[in-house]
Design an enzyme around this catalytic site. Structure first.
Site, PDB file in Angstrom:
ATOM      1  N   ARG A  79       0.840  -1.193   0.000  1.00  0.00           N
ATOM      2  CA  ARG A  79       0.000   0.000   0.000  1.00  0.00           C
ATOM      3  C   ARG A  79       0.882   1.251   0.000  1.00  0.00           C
ATOM      4  NH1 ARG A  79      -1.874   0.667   4.422  1.00  0.00           N
ATOM      5  NH2 ARG A  79      -1.218  -1.200   5.499  1.00  0.00           N
ATOM      6  N   TYR A 222      -1.350  -3.560  -6.807  1.00  0.00           N
ATOM      7  CA  TYR A 222      -1.193  -4.257  -5.519  1.00  0.00           C
ATOM      8  C   TYR A 222      -2.517  -4.315  -4.746  1.00  0.00           C
ATOM      9  CZ  TYR A 222      -0.260  -5.279  -0.705  1.00  0.00           C
ATOM     10  OH  TYR A 222      -0.344  -5.832   0.546  1.00  0.00           O
ATOM     11  N   LYS A 231      -9.640  -2.469   1.768  1.00  0.00           N
ATOM     12  CA  LYS A 231      -9.328  -1.331   2.645  1.00  0.00           C
ATOM     13  C   LYS A 231     -10.115  -0.078   2.238  1.00  0.00           C
ATOM     14  CE  LYS A 231      -5.912  -3.753   4.590  1.00  0.00           C
ATOM     15  NZ  LYS A 231      -6.004  -4.372   5.921  1.00  0.00           N
ATOM     16  N   HIS A 251     -10.511  -2.455  11.620  1.00  0.00           N
ATOM     17  CA  HIS A 251      -9.443  -3.293  11.058  1.00  0.00           C
ATOM     18  C   HIS A 251      -9.209  -4.468  12.008  1.00  0.00           C
ATOM     19  CE1 HIS A 251      -5.021  -3.264   9.382  1.00  0.00           C
ATOM     20  NE2 HIS A 251      -5.777  -4.133   8.756  1.00  0.00           N
ATOM     21  N   SER A 273      -1.298  -3.738   9.982  1.00  0.00           N
ATOM     22  CA  SER A 273      -0.967  -4.664   8.908  1.00  0.00           C
ATOM     23  C   SER A 273       0.357  -5.369   9.201  1.00  0.00           C
ATOM     24  CB  SER A 273      -0.858  -3.907   7.583  1.00  0.00           C
ATOM     25  OG  SER A 273      -2.134  -3.411   7.232  1.00  0.00           O
ATOM     26  N   ALA A 274       0.345  -6.675   8.974  1.00  0.00           N
ATOM     27  CA  ALA A 274       1.502  -7.534   9.211  1.00  0.00           C
ATOM     28  C   ALA A 274       1.904  -7.615  10.688  1.00  0.00           C
ATOM     29  CB  ALA A 274       2.690  -7.131   8.335  1.00  0.00           C
ATOM     30  N   CYS A 275       0.899  -7.550  11.587  1.00  0.00           N
ATOM     31  CA  CYS A 275       1.163  -7.680  13.025  1.00  0.00           C
ATOM     32  C   CYS A 275       0.352  -8.808  13.665  1.00  0.00           C
ATOM     33  CB  CYS A 275       0.904  -6.362  13.744  1.00  0.00           C
ATOM     34  SG  CYS A 275       2.081  -5.082  13.281  1.00  0.00           S
ATOM     35  N   THR A 278      -4.187 -12.325  10.820  1.00  0.00           N
ATOM     36  CA  THR A 278      -4.514 -13.578  10.143  1.00  0.00           C
ATOM     37  C   THR A 278      -4.088 -14.766  10.999  1.00  0.00           C
ATOM     38  OG1 THR A 278      -4.311 -12.468   8.017  1.00  0.00           O
ATOM     39  CG2 THR A 278      -4.210 -14.868   7.992  1.00  0.00           C
ATOM     40  N   ASN A 279      -2.909 -14.657  11.602  1.00  0.00           N
ATOM     41  CA  ASN A 279      -2.427 -15.753  12.442  1.00  0.00           C
ATOM     42  C   ASN A 279      -3.325 -15.989  13.650  1.00  0.00           C
ATOM     43  OD1 ASN A 279       0.481 -17.058  11.901  1.00  0.00           O
ATOM     44  ND2 ASN A 279       0.314 -15.064  10.907  1.00  0.00           N
ATOM     45  N   ASP A 298      -9.398  -9.811   8.859  1.00  0.00           N
ATOM     46  CA  ASP A 298      -8.883  -8.458   8.588  1.00  0.00           C
ATOM     47  C   ASP A 298      -9.858  -7.332   8.937  1.00  0.00           C
ATOM     48  OD1 ASP A 298      -6.626  -6.965   7.575  1.00  0.00           O
ATOM     49  OD2 ASP A 298      -7.790  -6.496   5.785  1.00  0.00           O
ATOM     50  N   ASN A 388       6.428  -8.512   2.050  1.00  0.00           N
ATOM     51  CA  ASN A 388       4.969  -8.301   1.989  1.00  0.00           C
ATOM     52  C   ASN A 388       4.318  -9.190   0.918  1.00  0.00           C
ATOM     53  OD1 ASN A 388       2.535  -7.028   2.851  1.00  0.00           O
ATOM     54  ND2 ASN A 388       2.589  -5.694   1.050  1.00  0.00           N
ATOM     55  N   SER A 389       4.959 -10.311   0.597  1.00  0.00           N
ATOM     56  CA  SER A 389       4.330 -11.219  -0.367  1.00  0.00           C
ATOM     57  C   SER A 389       3.074 -11.818   0.258  1.00  0.00           C
ATOM     58  CB  SER A 389       5.313 -12.302  -0.789  1.00  0.00           C
ATOM     59  OG  SER A 389       5.841 -12.966   0.334  1.00  0.00           O
ATOM     60  N   ARG A 390       2.107 -12.176  -0.585  1.00  0.00           N
ATOM     61  CA  ARG A 390       0.776 -12.517  -0.090  1.00  0.00           C
ATOM     62  C   ARG A 390       0.217 -13.788  -0.708  1.00  0.00           C
ATOM     63  NH1 ARG A 390      -1.597  -8.757   3.793  1.00  0.00           N
ATOM     64  NH2 ARG A 390      -0.009  -7.147   3.935  1.00  0.00           N
ATOM     65  N   ARG A 421       3.187  -4.027  17.440  1.00  0.00           N
ATOM     66  CA  ARG A 421       4.497  -4.643  17.390  1.00  0.00           C
ATOM     67  C   ARG A 421       5.445  -3.708  18.120  1.00  0.00           C
ATOM     68  NH1 ARG A 421       7.031  -8.225  13.482  1.00  0.00           N
ATOM     69  NH2 ARG A 421       5.072  -8.700  12.448  1.00  0.00           N
ATOM     70  N   PHE A 516       2.063 -17.146  18.344  1.00  0.00           N
ATOM     71  CA  PHE A 516       1.284 -18.082  17.514  1.00  0.00           C
ATOM     72  C   PHE A 516       0.295 -18.896  18.373  1.00  0.00           C
ATOM     73  CE2 PHE A 516       5.320 -17.078  15.388  1.00  0.00           C
ATOM     74  CZ  PHE A 516       4.813 -16.444  14.264  1.00  0.00           C
ATOM     75  N   GLY A 517       0.335 -20.253  18.298  1.00  0.00           N
ATOM     76  CA  GLY A 517      -0.632 -21.084  19.041  1.00  0.00           C
ATOM     77  C   GLY A 517      -0.620 -20.795  20.537  1.00  0.00           C
TER      78      GLY A 517
HETATM   79  P1  GDP Z   1      -1.794  -9.392   9.582  1.00  0.00           P
HETATM   80  O1  GDP Z   1      -1.302  -8.634   8.403  1.00  0.00           O
HETATM   81  O2  GDP Z   1      -2.146  -8.496  10.737  1.00  0.00           O
HETATM   82  O3  GDP Z   1      -2.901 -10.340   9.245  1.00  0.00           O
HETATM   83  O4  GDP Z   1      -0.572 -10.265  10.119  1.00  0.00           O
HETATM   84  P2  GDP Z   1      -0.214 -11.820   9.919  1.00  0.00           P
HETATM   85  O5  GDP Z   1      -1.032 -12.696  10.815  1.00  0.00           O
HETATM   86  O6  GDP Z   1      -0.237 -12.154   8.477  1.00  0.00           O
HETATM   87  O7  GDP Z   1       1.277 -11.850  10.466  1.00  0.00           O
HETATM   88  C1  GDP Z   1       2.273 -10.988   9.968  1.00  0.00           C
HETATM   89  C2  GDP Z   1       3.632 -11.502  10.348  1.00  0.00           C
HETATM   90  O8  GDP Z   1       3.746 -11.562  11.769  1.00  0.00           O
HETATM   91  C3  GDP Z   1       3.897 -12.897   9.823  1.00  0.00           C
HETATM   92  O9  GDP Z   1       5.229 -12.981   9.388  1.00  0.00           O
HETATM   93  C4  GDP Z   1       3.685 -13.783  11.033  1.00  0.00           C
HETATM   94  O10 GDP Z   1       4.445 -14.969  10.982  1.00  0.00           O
HETATM   95  C5  GDP Z   1       4.099 -12.870  12.191  1.00  0.00           C
HETATM   96  N1  GDP Z   1       3.358 -13.179  13.437  1.00  0.00           N
HETATM   97  C6  GDP Z   1       2.016 -13.375  13.558  1.00  0.00           C
HETATM   98  N2  GDP Z   1       1.675 -13.696  14.837  1.00  0.00           N
HETATM   99  C7  GDP Z   1       2.827 -13.695  15.545  1.00  0.00           C
HETATM  100  C8  GDP Z   1       3.154 -13.973  16.926  1.00  0.00           C
HETATM  101  O11 GDP Z   1       2.300 -14.279  17.759  1.00  0.00           O
HETATM  102  N3  GDP Z   1       4.478 -13.860  17.275  1.00  0.00           N
HETATM  103  C9  GDP Z   1       5.442 -13.521  16.362  1.00  0.00           C
HETATM  104  N4  GDP Z   1       6.691 -13.439  16.793  1.00  0.00           N
HETATM  105  N5  GDP Z   1       5.181 -13.282  15.060  1.00  0.00           N
HETATM  106  C10 GDP Z   1       3.897 -13.365  14.655  1.00  0.00           C
HETATM  107  P1  PGA Z   2      -3.014  -6.476   6.008  1.00  0.00           P
HETATM  108  O1  PGA Z   2      -3.298  -5.502   4.791  1.00  0.00           O
HETATM  109  O2  PGA Z   2      -1.536  -6.494   6.144  1.00  0.00           O
HETATM  110  O3  PGA Z   2      -3.706  -5.818   7.156  1.00  0.00           O
HETATM  111  O4  PGA Z   2      -3.534  -7.855   5.685  1.00  0.00           O
HETATM  112  C1  PGA Z   2      -3.504  -5.876   3.493  1.00  0.00           C
HETATM  113  C2  PGA Z   2      -3.037  -4.777   2.577  1.00  0.00           C
HETATM  114  O5  PGA Z   2      -1.939  -4.262   2.783  1.00  0.00           O
HETATM  115  O6  PGA Z   2      -3.789  -4.468   1.670  1.00  0.00           O
HETATM  116 MN    MN Z   3      -3.812 -10.397   7.341  1.00  0.00          MN
END
Ligand code: GDP
Ligand code: PGA
Ligand code: MN
Length: 607
Positions: A79, A222, A231, A251, A273-275, A278-279, A298, A388-390, A421, A516-517
């Site tokens: 983005r 993108y 978004k 979000h 984003s990326a925090c 999804t996990n 999301d 940021n590959s998806r 983060r 994670f888990g």
């Molecule tokens: P989203 O963009 O908010 O959905 O984030 P994602 O779930 O895709 O995670 C983004 C990055 O953070 C990935 O590289 C994950 O492996 C990492 N990540 C997600 N959850 C955790 C966690 O609990 N601990 C750590 N250290 N990394 C995490």
């Molecule tokens: P996300 O955002 O990292 O919150 O999944 C997706 C995006 O950048 O469009």
């Molecule tokens: Mn996500």
């Protein structure tokens, strides 16, 4: 003068007047070779994915059924917040956190960019619906685009095509409203000119006209810039609709948690984003007896139900997840979902036998094609996959999807997590005192920047409710909307708000918490707090558990590290105060007084 004839423009499968007029107007401006009304069928998917393979945009994956690898232009990977605008009529309505330009001025600049911008290409008309199709008031949109990549991605990410168009006109003939979303990659083709694999334009604009509920995007292919239901509509435009109609567009992931006693809870969580959204949404709990099912990863739209509780709906139909770091240990459910195929992978690496690879998925093979389409071998200095590959994959094929993920009523939320983060300061989990204090936590949320947006990564910034790039109006008004939302319900019915940080680090930069888990342990504690069963200590920043108050039976990771992750350091927090003050000053006059009061109270408590 006779109207220009563009093949397809009149072959509309609808009589919706406003839609027909808009499609004709855009076609005349952008001058495509033809217009195609997208129906969302499997035949159409096959035709378009074949076309993308022929064009070199897609490589078919031998190892995953009906799945494709794409590498974008190296300058079109995330983005572009710098180029994202909220063009409200009054600049004050865009507020201090958004880029703004006068809507008339922006329209005249972009109209010139769009003029002839689809020459030599097909213009696709994609009717879509955000949220369940059988909602009483379906949230409709139409994206016009000249990118086949966008069409097939929209098929995964939204409910689109004929089934969405069917909802545009009611049985009694009433024409419903929709959000028009115009997208052009800005790469017209002259006769005889060869195309490139990822056409785009160096000039990019991602623009929202909130009063008109209108989206104009130019120059980028993108996801977040080009899949306009996500978004742009479901956060920026929907947040404005929510402000006006009294609901929240956030979000947030949505998950369903079932306890060993078979009690069901729904949790929403906002992380930048990326925090980790999804996990967390697909988490496989490490504690026995607890089950997590996925509703969304999301975005959450939350409205009060008749019972006074806040109900959340996921407007999306697919996951657009960060690939690196995803494997069978961190996110087994995502791995199982993509293994079924029907998925798109953008800017990951490609193996010689036709599979995908990224950093964190396991050992690298001897040779790969990197996201830059270059030869890559282990030990190479560059990453094989862009950070940021998806992956883009349908929710429907996720084994852990909750049965109610598609229910237009939504699910009643018991807890909201805010998180970011942060290497320091923010403990693993903190429970707010009440809604107002929770709103303060959200409003002052901070996080290190990630590769999800263009720019420097790892810089701490305020990212209120993880919505900094997505609030479609003035951030001060947005905070006020949160405070007011809390007044509309009985305190006992409101979700409890928590602040989490999976990313605190030790001296050698290692993560203190296994994540994670193992995050299920934090979910369990939060639910037991709501049930009045778990203990916590009161600290200046809120209620924080000690290591003894969390269920750490069998936890991966070191006890001393976990204790450090739970530490509330008055010294670190005192250093945080000026940053919050600076942020509140930036918000200015529109900052709600209750949030200033919360800051003063925090300062008092810190001494
Ligand atoms: P989203 O963009 O908010 O959905 O984030 P994602 O779930 O895709 O995670 C983004 C990055 O953070 C990935 O590289 C994950 O492996 C990492 N990540 C997600 N959850 C955790 C966690 O609990 N601990 C750590 N250290 N990394 C995490
Ligand atoms: P996300 O955002 O990292 O919150 O999944 C997706 C995006 O950048 O469009
Ligand atoms: Mn996500």
């Amino acid at each position: 003068m006779t109207a220009v004839t563009i093949p397809g423009v009149d072959q509309a499968p609808t009589t919706h007047k406003r839609l027909l007029a808009w499609v004709r107007e855009v076609a005349e401006l952008t001058a495509p070779e033809q217009v195609v009304w997208v129906d969302g069928s499997e035949e159409e998917w096959t035709r378009l994915t074949d076309k993308l393979v022929d064009a070199g945009t897609f490589t078919r994956l031998d190892k995953k059924p009906n799945s494709f690898y794409a590498a974008s232009d190296p300058n079109d990977v995330a983005r572009v917040e710098e180029r994202t605008y909220i063009c409200a009529v009054d600049e004050a309505d865009a507020g201090p956190t958004n880029n703004w330009m006068d809507p008339a001025e922006m329209k005249s600049i972009m109209t010139e960019l769009y003029r002839g911008s689809m020459r030599g290409r097909t213009m696709y008309v994609i009717p879509f619906c955000m949220g369940p199709l059988n909602a009483e008031n379906p949230m409709l949109g139409v994206e016009i685009t000249d990118s086949e990549y966008v069409v097939v991605s929209m098929k995964i990410m939204t409910r689109m095509g004929t089934k969405a168009l069917d909802r545009f006109i009611d049985a009694d003939g009433t024409e419903r409203d929709f959000v028009p979303a115009l997208h052009s990659i800005g790469a017209p083709l002259e006769p005889g000119q060869a195309d490139v694999a990822w056409p785009c334009n160096d000039t990019k604009y991602i623009v929202h006209f909130p009063e008109e509920r209108l989206i104009w995007s130019f120059g980028s292919g993108y996801g977040g810039n080009a899949l306009l239901g996500k978004k742009c509509y479901s956060l920026r435009i929907a947040s404005v609709i929510g402000r006006d109609e009294g609901w929240l567009a956030e979000h947030m992931l949505i998950l369903k948690l079932t306890s060993p006693e078979d009690k069901v809870y729904y949790v929403a969580a906002a992380f930048p984003s990326a925090c980790g959204k999804t996990n967390l949404a697909m988490l496989d709990p490490t504690i026995p007896g607890w089950k997590v099912e996925t509703i969304g990863d999301d975005i959450a739209w939350m409205r009060f139900g008749e019972d006074g509780r806040l109900y959340a709906v996921n407007p999306e139909n697919g996951f657009f997840g960060v690939a690196p770091g995803t494997d069978y240990h961190t996110n087994p459910n995502a791995m199982r979902t993509i293994a079924k195929g029907n998925s798109l992978f953008t800017n990951v690496a490609l193996t010689d036998d036709g599979d995908i690879w990224w950093e964190g998925i396991g050992d690298a093979p001897e040779h790969l094609t990197s996201w830059k389409k270059a030869d890559w071998a282990p030990g190479s200095e560059e990453k094989a996959a862009h950070p940021n590959s998806r992956y883009c994959t349908p929710i429907d094929q996720c084994d852990t999807k909750a049965a109610e993920w598609d229910d237009p009523k939504g699910v009643p939320i018991s807890a909201i997590f805010f998180g970011g983060r942060r290497a320091t300061t923010i403990p693993l989990v903190t429970e707010s005192r009440d809604w107002q204090h929770g709103t303060f936590m959200g409003a002052t949320l901070s996080s290190e920047t990630t590769a999800a947006a263009v720019g420097k990564t790892g810089v701490v910034r305020r990212d209120p409710m993880a919505m900094l790039p997505f609030i479609g109006y003035n951030a001060g008004d947005y905070f006020n909307h949160w405070i007011e939302t809390g007044k509309r319900a009985d305190a006992t019915k409101l979700p409890k708000i928590f602040y989490v940080n999976w990313f605190r680090r030790g001296d050698d930069k290692r993560f203190l918490w296994p994540g994670f888990g193992e995050n299920s342990r934090v979910l369990k504690w939060a639910i037991e707090r709501i049930e009045g069963k778990a203990a916590a200590r009161e600290t200046p920043i809120g209620w924080v558990p000690t290591a003894d108050e969390l269920d750490l039976d069998g936890v991966e990771g070191d006890r001393a590290d976990i204790e450090a992750a739970l530490e509330v350091s008055a010294e670190e927090w005192r250093a945080e105060i000026p940053l919050i003050e600076e942020w509140f000053d930036k918000i200015g006059d529109k900052l709600p007084t209750p949030l200033r009061d919360e800051l003063e109270a925090l300062k008092q408590r810190l001494g």
